[in-house]
Write an enzyme that holds these catalytic residues in place. Structure first.
Site, PDB file in Angstrom:
ATOM      1  N   HIS A 379      55.317  78.311 -27.694  1.00 17.56           N
ATOM      2  CA  HIS A 379      54.730  76.978 -27.614  1.00 17.56           C
ATOM      3  C   HIS A 379      55.050  76.336 -26.276  1.00 17.56           C
ATOM      4  O   HIS A 379      56.139  76.521 -25.722  1.00 17.56           O
ATOM      5  CB  HIS A 379      55.236  76.103 -28.762  1.00 17.56           C
ATOM      6  CG  HIS A 379      54.514  76.362 -30.051  1.00 17.56           C
ATOM      7  ND1 HIS A 379      53.546  75.530 -30.546  1.00 17.56           N
ATOM      8  CD2 HIS A 379      54.609  77.386 -30.930  1.00 17.56           C
ATOM      9  CE1 HIS A 379      53.076  76.018 -31.678  1.00 17.56           C
ATOM     10  NE2 HIS A 379      53.707  77.148 -31.936  1.00 17.56           N
ATOM     11  N   ALA A 434      53.976  68.554 -34.653  1.00 20.79           N
ATOM     12  CA  ALA A 434      52.537  68.483 -34.929  1.00 20.79           C
ATOM     13  C   ALA A 434      52.034  67.139 -34.424  1.00 20.79           C
ATOM     14  O   ALA A 434      52.052  66.133 -35.139  1.00 20.79           O
ATOM     15  CB  ALA A 434      52.259  68.653 -36.417  1.00 20.79           C
TER      16      ALA A 434
END
Length: 479
Positions: A379, A434
């Site tokens: 990520h 998120a």
């Protein structure tokens, strides 16, 4: 291992249906409930050596626990069935015509052929006469070719007796191939051998989307002929009333449904039970325009017009190449997650965003510690150098932009860069959240709070956020 579409397990049952968002059926005139009542006409089509069967009938009569008599006729059983044709049918015919409520007849073709006056009365009343097969027999052990021949002969005989072919089919005592054979016959608007929903739905077999209008075995007078079933008309009426009230309440709350009721001439046609039917019709009729009394064919035709089948590629039906192209990037630069999810026992429940997200989360959770850590490290930093260089994946770019991370002030960017550096130095992987669940302020708040967590705990928190990101991406992809 290279899994092709053919060598992975797929679960054939649909355990999700419409889920939490059933469609609004838009019943005619704004009705809040569609009430559909079936009268099964089986008398003269049941097991009987006169009909070429090996034994007498043993199903759905006043003789609870009856056993077939091989090679013999059964006088009591025959006379019970005869009551349905001689008396029960006419009593119910009078009740329904006086109430102005239409019926769907599930007509066994050979029974209809032996009852021309009853057929004339059905037609004069404007009732739908659907097919209940050729004979009222058990098909679970029947060879496929025999059952196929019976369906074809049922249609032929039905057309001959009634004057037109049936547009609906309910076999009842089915085999596992009955529904498929009904689809393959090709001429039925709807099939009814299902008890799986309160609304019509489609199944796809081969290249055809077949409409299913589910039936019922609970709001059904057959429970007068089974152990622990209805003992009195009052019980039957109470059950029908409560079913109606529940579904009407759901309809008035914005989720209209269909209520299906099943009757048999020899059961509900008995006086004490017929009174319960009469009372229910009076009760339901008392709710005016909120109720649409319809035949199954009317419901089917309405559904086909209002909710035609929608063609889309389902994840559980994809070959591996298509699946990977579509979902391989859901977990950032970690296609192995999608690959292992594909190898699971997927089914209709995984054709929704939440279902497929669960399958991918299972694959991720079953990875080794090193594999899971590699996913975290894949990520990007939030508002980091990759973002500035426009080298993020399309999903990450969109996600960071949704929280305004693509339009930071110099001061905000410096703040993020400092937090990114401190977090990665302490935990060994980027801060993951998120972002679509947050705004810029709540992201910064979580960043500073989680920076102080123990690394092992933070790994688990980050993993849950990875799963949530995957779910949000699937929601966008599979709306």
């Amino acid at each position: 291992m290279d899994h092709s579409r053919q060598d992975v397990k797929r679960y054939p049952r649909d355990m999700i249906g419409y889920g939490t968002n059933p469609p609004d059926p838009n019943w005619p005139n704004g009705a809040k409930i569609a009430v559909q009542i079936v009268l099964n006409y089986e008398e003269g089509g049941e097991n009987n050596i006169l009909h070429g069967d090996p034994a007498s009938e043993a199903f759905l009569s006043e003789i609870v626990g009856a056993a077939p008599w091989p090679g013999q006729r059964h006088w009591n059983m025959e006379s019970i069935y005869e009551y349905g044709a001689r008396a029960g049918f006419w009593r119910l015919h009078r009740i329904f015509t006086e109430a102005g409520v239409p019926l769907t007849i599930y007509g066994v073709a050979t029974a209809l052929a032996r009852s021309p006056e009853q057929v004339d009365a059905m037609k004069a009343a404007g009732w739908e006469i659907a097919s209940h097969g050729l004979k009222w027999i058990e098909y679970k052990d029947a060879p496929e070719e025999v059952e196929r021949e019976h369906i074809a002969e049922a249609v032929r005989l039905h057309r001959e007796v009634v004057g037109e072919r049936p547009k609906g089919l309910y076999v009842g005592r089915t085999s596992m191939q009955s529904v498929r054979l009904g689809v393959e016959e090709g001429g039925f608007v709807y099939l009814a051998d299902a008890y799986d929903d309160d609304l019509p739905h489609y199944i796809r077999l081969g290249d055809r989307d077949q409409l299913i209008v589910p039936y019922t075995l609970d709001a059904n007078d057959m429970r007068f002929a089974t152990p622990q079933g209805f003992n009195s008309g009052d019980q039957f009426f109470a059950y029908l009333r409560d079913t109606f009230d529940m579904l009407l309440g759901e309809g008035r709350a914005g989720a209209p449904k269909m209520m299906s009721v099943g009757l048999h001439c020899r059961l509900a046609g008995r006086p004490g039970r017929a009174m319960a039917v009469k009372r229910f019709l009076e009760y339901a009729n008392g709710h005016g325009g909120d109720v649409w009394f319809a035949t199954r064919l009317q419901i089917a035709e309405h559904w086909l017009q209002t909710h035609p089948p929608q063609s889309r590629q389902l994840p559980s039906a994809m070959d591996k190449s298509t699946f990977m192209k579509r979902f391989g990037g859901i977990y950032e630069h970690s296609s192995w997650v999608a690959e292992r999810a594909y190898a699971l026992e997927l089914g209709a429940a995984h054709d929704t965003a939440s279902g497929l997200a669960n399958a991918m989360a299972r694959a991720f959770r079953s990875g080794s510690p090193d594999e899971r850590l590699a996913v975290l490290k894949a990520h990007p930093d939030l508002a980091g150098k990759l973002a500035a260089a426009k080298r993020l994946t399309a999903d990450s770019t969109s996600e960071q932009a949704s929280a305004g991370l693509d339009a930071l002030t110099d001061e905000e960017r410096e703040h993020f860069e400092r937090l990114n550096s401190e977090y990665t130095e302490k935990h060994g992987f980027p801060f993951i959240i998120a972002v679509r669940d947050h705004d810029k302020a709540s992201i910064l708040n979580a960043f500073e709070r989680r920076l102080n967590n123990e690394t092992e705990a933070e790994r688990e928190t980050a993993a849950r956020q990875v799963e949530r990101i995957g779910e949000l991406r699937l929601e966008a992809l599979l709306q």
